[in-house]
Write an enzyme that holds these catalytic residues in place. Structure first.
Site, PDB file in Angstrom:
ATOM      1  CG  ASP A 253      -1.864   1.212   1.909  1.00 35.82           C
ATOM      2  OD1 ASP A 253      -2.623   1.847   2.307  1.00 35.82           O
ATOM      3  OD2 ASP A 253      -1.435   2.351   0.861  1.00 35.82           O
ATOM      4  CB  ILE A 254       1.432   3.119  -2.398  1.00 37.07           C
ATOM      5  CG1 ILE A 254       2.768   4.929  -3.137  1.00 37.07           C
ATOM      6  CG2 ILE A 254       0.273   4.868  -2.776  1.00 37.07           C
ATOM      7  CD1 ILE A 254       2.508   5.105  -4.203  1.00 37.07           C
TER       8      ILE A 254
ATOM      9  N   GLY B  42      -9.752   4.487  -5.674  1.00 34.31           N
ATOM     10  CA  GLY B  42      -8.213   3.849  -5.868  1.00 34.31           C
ATOM     11  C   GLY B  42      -7.370   4.341  -5.072  1.00 34.31           C
TER      12      GLY B  42
ATOM     13  CG  ASP C 138      -7.529  11.072  -5.920  1.00 33.43           C
ATOM     14  OD1 ASP C 138      -7.786  11.277  -6.411  1.00 33.43           O
ATOM     15  OD2 ASP C 138      -6.873  11.486  -4.175  1.00 33.43           O
TER      16      ASP C 138
ATOM     17  CB  SER D 297      -3.051   5.777 -16.374  1.00 32.45           C
ATOM     18  OG  SER D 297      -3.291   7.283 -16.397  1.00 32.45           O
ATOM     19  CB  THR D 298      -2.736   0.095 -14.579  1.00 27.46           C
ATOM     20  OG1 THR D 298      -2.777   0.526 -13.583  1.00 27.46           O
ATOM     21  CG2 THR D 298      -1.821   0.412 -15.375  1.00 27.46           C
ATOM     22  N   GLY D 299      -6.157   1.310 -13.332  1.00 26.01           N
ATOM     23  CA  GLY D 299      -7.424   1.051 -12.705  1.00 26.01           C
ATOM     24  C   GLY D 299      -8.409   2.074 -13.246  1.00 26.01           C
TER      25      GLY D 299
END
Ligand code: APR
Length: 172
Positions: free
Chosen positions: A10-11, A32, A34, A117-119
């Site tokens: 988890d970032i 996501g 964000d 962008s991959t979510g």
């Protein structure tokens, strides 16, 4: 010498100098990563983002990390995937290079990227990882002293496998 690390975590828990947020153009939060970053950073982040006045796709803006272990959050807005013939690759690459440039400008020596962008934005994972990797390597060739560590933070195991494959192909 810059170290490149791919990891699955988890970032919001990562203690890098800067973590990159996959935001939207309003910079006012979302789902996501964000949503996770705004939840972990707390309400002061939203307050700071309101003052930024939004962000164009492919561009990046910076705030303090507030409740995150990271000192900085670099908010970048990835492209929505529309089939690949609407400048998506160039816009995604610009997310990485503008985020790296901001991190360098603010003196960050470590920076962590999610899979932008991959979510929700639907960018296919493999081309996104290839573009991310190529863009980061190009920046580091130009500014070899900028960062000590660059993290590719994956939430999904398939992304981790993609980045590990790219890292294994790197010339020693
Ligand atoms: N840590 C690391 N990675 C995460 C986390 C987390 N806590 N949560 C999600 N991810 C991963 C997703 O699994 C995906 O691989 O981040 C990657 C990017 O997915 P999204 O967060 O959906 O971002 P994106 O595809 O760029 O879409 C951005 O979604 O959340 C909204 O406000 C945001 O409108 C914007 C859009």
């Amino acid at each position: 010498m810059t170290s490149f690390i791919a990891l699955q975590t988890d970032i919001t828990t990562l203690k890098a100098d800067a973590v990159v947020n996959a935001a939207n153009r309003t910079l006012l939060g979302g789902g996501g990563v964000d949503g996770a970053i705004h939840r972990a950073a707390g309400p002061r982040l939203l307050q700071a983002c309101r003052a930024l006045g939004g962000c164009e796709t492919g561009q990046s803006k910076i705030t303090l990390g507030y409740g995150l272990p990271a000192k900085w959050i670099i908010h970048t807005v990835g492209p929505v995937w529309r089939g690949g013939k609407h400048g998506e690759e160039q816009l995604l690459s610009s997310c990485y290079t503008t985020a790296l440039a901001l991190g360098r400008q603010y003196g960050a020596k470590s920076i962590a990227f999610p899979c932008i962008s991959t979510g929700v934005y639907g960018y296919p994972q493999k081309p996104a990882a290839q573009t991310a990797f190529k863009s980061v390597m190009r920046f580091v060739r130009q500014y070899p002293e900028a960062f000590d560590a660059i993290y590719f933070v994956c939430f999904l195991p398939e992304d981790l496998a993609l980045y590990n494959e790219l890292l294994e192909q790197m010339p020693c």
